[in-house]
Write an enzyme that holds these catalytic residues in place. Structure first.
Site, PDB file in Angstrom:
ATOM      1  CD  GLU A  38      -3.451  -5.031   3.439  1.00  0.00           C
ATOM      2  OE1 GLU A  38      -3.275  -4.029   3.063  1.00  0.00           O
ATOM      3  OE2 GLU A  38      -3.452  -5.342   4.510  1.00  0.00           O
ATOM      4  CE  LYS A 109      -0.603  -4.852   7.238  1.00  0.00           C
ATOM      5  NZ  LYS A 109      -1.950  -4.185   6.597  1.00  0.00           N
ATOM      6  CB  CYS A 144      -0.625  -2.292   3.610  1.00  0.00           C
ATOM      7  SG  CYS A 144      -1.388  -1.055   3.305  1.00  0.00           S
TER       8      CYS A 144
END
Ligand code: ACM
Length: 265
Positions: A38, A109, A144
Site C-alpha cells: 500500500e 481503498k 490492507c
C-alpha cells in the site's frame, strides 16, 4: 503461474527513492504477477491534505505509465499502492496494471484505517474482480484494512476472483489469524504484500510488520517473509484450482450458501 509480493521500506515523502527502489527490486523478477505494498510510492503516514498534492498521482500520470510500460514490455501484471488524486479528492489506491493496458484499472481503498480518515476519501470503486482473458485469470484487489471485512473478500470471490492480492501497510498483530481465513472461506488464493520499517509523525510511531505471505485456497502458507527484511515472496499457483468450490460429493461452499438468511446491515 507465479506470483511475487515485494516487501520493502518505502520512505515517507521520498517518491523518487521509492519508485527507483521498486524498479530495482523487480528488475530480475520473472513472476507473472508482482504486488507491492500500500502507498508504495509515497510512504504512509500523511496527516494533512496540504502535504499530499506534491506526491499524488492521477491514474494517467507518468508514475503509472512507468509501471504500465514495464507490465507491457515484460508481460507481467503489476499491482502497487499509490496516493491517487482525482477530482480534488485523495484516495488510497492500487493500480492494477495488465500487459494489455485496456484491462488496467484502479481500486480505491474502501475501508479507511485510523488517521487515513483525516486525509483520504473512502473509495468509490467498489470491489473489482478483473478477468484477464489472455491468461484465463481472475484477480481481485483489497487494500490492507479491507481484510477486516469478510464481505469484501467474499464479494470478490462471488464475482469470480481466483486470487485476491492485498497491498498492505499492516500494523496490528492479529491480521495473520484472519487473512488465511479469507482464502479458506472463499477457496481462493490470497497474496499479501506488506511493508516493513517505521514512520514517525509528531510523537507517534507506526511499526509495519512485514511477514508478506501467499496462501493457497485452504489458507496454507505457500511462502512467507520475516517481519523486518526487504525481500520478495514467491509462489506458484493455478487459478483454475480456485474455481471448484465443492468440498465433497455433497457440498459446494458457494451453491450451499443461503443468502436470504444473511444480514448485511
Ligand atoms: C492499514 O489499513 N494500513 C492498516
Amino acid at each position: 503461474m507465479k506470483i511475487s509480493t515485494v516487501q520493502f521500506n518505502p520512505i515517507l515523502f521520498d517518491k523518487e527513492f521509492n519508485i527507483n527502489k521498486m524498479l530495482n527490486l523487480i528488475e530480475n523478477v520473472k513472476s507473472d504477477i508482482i504486488v507491492f505494498p500500500e502507498l508504495s510510492t509515497t510512504g504512509y503516514f500523511f496527516l494533512h491534505k496540504e502535504e499530499m498534492h506534491r506526491y499524488s498521482d492521477s491514474f494517467d500520470s507518468e508514475t503509472i505509465k512507468i509501471f504500465q510500460r514495464i507490465s507491457t514490455d515484460r508481460n507481467q501484471i503489476i499491482v502497487f499502492g499509490f496516493l491517487e488524486e482525482a477530482k480534488e479528492h485523495f484516495y488510497n489506491s492500487a493500480a492494477i496494471l495488465f500487459p494489455q493496458a485496456k484491462y488496467s484499472q484502479v481500486y480505491r481503498k474502501t475501508h479507511l484505517f485510523y488517521k487515513e480518515k483525516f486525509v483520504f476519501t473512502p473509495g468509490d470503486t467498489g470491489f473489482i474482480n478483473i478477468n484477464y482473458p489472455d491468461w484465463d485469470l481472475n484477480i481481485g484487489t483489497l487494500i490492507c484494512y479491507d481484510w477486516r471485512f469478510p464481505e469484501a473478500a467474499r464479494t470478490l470471490a462471488l464475482e469470480g476472483a481466483d486470487i485476491v492480492v492485498v497491498p498492505s501497510n499492516l500494523v496490528t498483530k492479529i491480521w495473520h489469524r484472519s487473512m488465511p481465513a479469507r482464502a479458506l472461506d472463499n477457496h481462493i488464493y490470497l497474496a499479501v504484500a506488506n511493508r516493513i520499517g517505521t514512520e514517525s509523525r509528531r510523537d507517534e510511531e507506526l511499526y509495519f510488520n512485514g511477514m508478506s505471505v501467499i496462501y493457497d485456497f485452504n489458507g496454507e502458507v505457500l511462502d512467507l517473509a520475516t517481519p523486518t527484511e526487504e525481500t520478495i515472496v514467491t509462489a506458484e499457483f493455478d487459478p483454475r484450482e480456485a474455481r471448484d468450490k465443492s468440498i465433497n460429493a455433497m457440498n459446494d461452499i458457494f451453491t450451499d450458501r443461503v443468502p436470504k438468511y444473511y444480514f448485511l446491515g
